[in-house]
Scaffold this active site. Structure first.
Site, PDB file in Angstrom:
ATOM      1  N   ALA A  83       3.175   2.474  -8.922  1.00  0.00           N
ATOM      2  CA  ALA A  83       3.108   3.875  -9.365  1.00  0.00           C
ATOM      3  C   ALA A  83       3.514   4.837  -8.258  1.00  0.00           C
ATOM      4  O   ALA A  83       4.122   5.875  -8.530  1.00  0.00           O
ATOM      5  CB  ALA A  83       1.689   4.197  -9.844  1.00  0.00           C
ATOM      6  N   GLU A  84       3.202   4.500  -7.018  1.00  0.00           N
ATOM      7  CA  GLU A  84       3.456   5.415  -5.913  1.00  0.00           C
ATOM      8  C   GLU A  84       4.912   5.383  -5.444  1.00  0.00           C
ATOM      9  O   GLU A  84       5.512   6.431  -5.188  1.00  0.00           O
ATOM     10  CB  GLU A  84       2.536   5.079  -4.733  1.00  0.00           C
ATOM     11  CG  GLU A  84       1.063   5.356  -4.980  1.00  0.00           C
ATOM     12  CD  GLU A  84       0.732   6.840  -5.016  1.00  0.00           C
ATOM     13  OE1 GLU A  84       1.595   7.664  -4.649  1.00  0.00           O
ATOM     14  OE2 GLU A  84      -0.395   7.171  -5.423  1.00  0.00           O
TER      15      GLU A  84
END
Length: 219
Positions: A90-91
């Site tokens: 996600a990052e």
């Protein structure tokens, strides 16, 4: 015309047609064998290429890098390795060297302030901000922060992920507001749309990593 002559003439007419029929039958057999051979080669090519194709698709849609570091840090910090992988997905989508507009750096997108706080708490006296570009350091510090948040929020993963994204101060305020109404803070009650999406994205990715990379993550 005699009977013998008529019979010979009839046989001579029949013979070429039989030869032609045999040739046509041979041609059909050869075509059939050629088609079967081509089909066999195509099947072999599919069997050889398909695993590589599926692997390439998985690498694009659900990449995984540095799994040895993830396993090590998950073991050291008592974390689910699929959770660490989900956060990295996600990052940064496992792309090294990323820096956000807010200054968060590396695979787990840690801000310098958070990283220096972690260095202070973990005894990393030689830490420099540039170390966040090193996968080993970045994942170790991100895992340390996840464990810290797990301890702080009682292993409530949605709250942990919300704090990782929006900060502890915001999550504490949201929890207090929910409790004032005699409610728990669930994902749908998170005021920030970006944080709601982030929590859902990481939790979905965690499930996918557990399914697709069980061996690589040591699950």
């Amino acid at each position: 015309m005699s009977t013998r002559t008529a019979t010979s003439t009839h046989r001579s007419r029949r013979a070429p047609s039989r030869v032609a029929a045999r040739r046509q039958a041979q041609l059909r057999r050869r075509r059939g064998l050629a088609i079967l051979a081509a089909a066999g080669l195509a099947l072999c090519a599919v069997l050889i290429i398909r695993p590589a194709f599926h692997h390439a698709v998985k690498e694009i849609s659900l990449p995984l890098r540095h799994e040895d570091i993830i396993r090590q840090q998950a073991h050291d910090k008592d974390l689910d390795p699929a959770l660490i992988a989900g956060v990295i997905y996600a990052e940064s989508h496992f792309i090294d060297g990323r820096t956000s507009s807010a200054g968060a750096q590396g695979l787990m997108q840690l801000t310098p302030a958070t990283a220096h706080y972690i260095a202070q708490k973990s005894g990393g006296t030689a830490f420099k901000t540039s170390d966040l570009g090193t996968p080993q350091v970045n994942i170790a510090y991100g895992a340390f922060y996840l464990r810290y948040l797990m301890n702080r929020y009682g292993d409530d993963i949605p709250l942990v992920l919300a704090a990782y994204n929006a900060g502890e101060g915001n999550v504490d305020k949201w929890i207090a507001a929910a409790r004032a109404k005699d409610k728990d803070l669930n994902i749908s009650a998170i005021p920030f749309g970006e944080t709601r999406s982030y929590v859902t994205k990481v939790m979905d990715a965690r499930k996918q990593y557990r399914s697709a990379y069980r061996h690589e993550l040591g699950l």
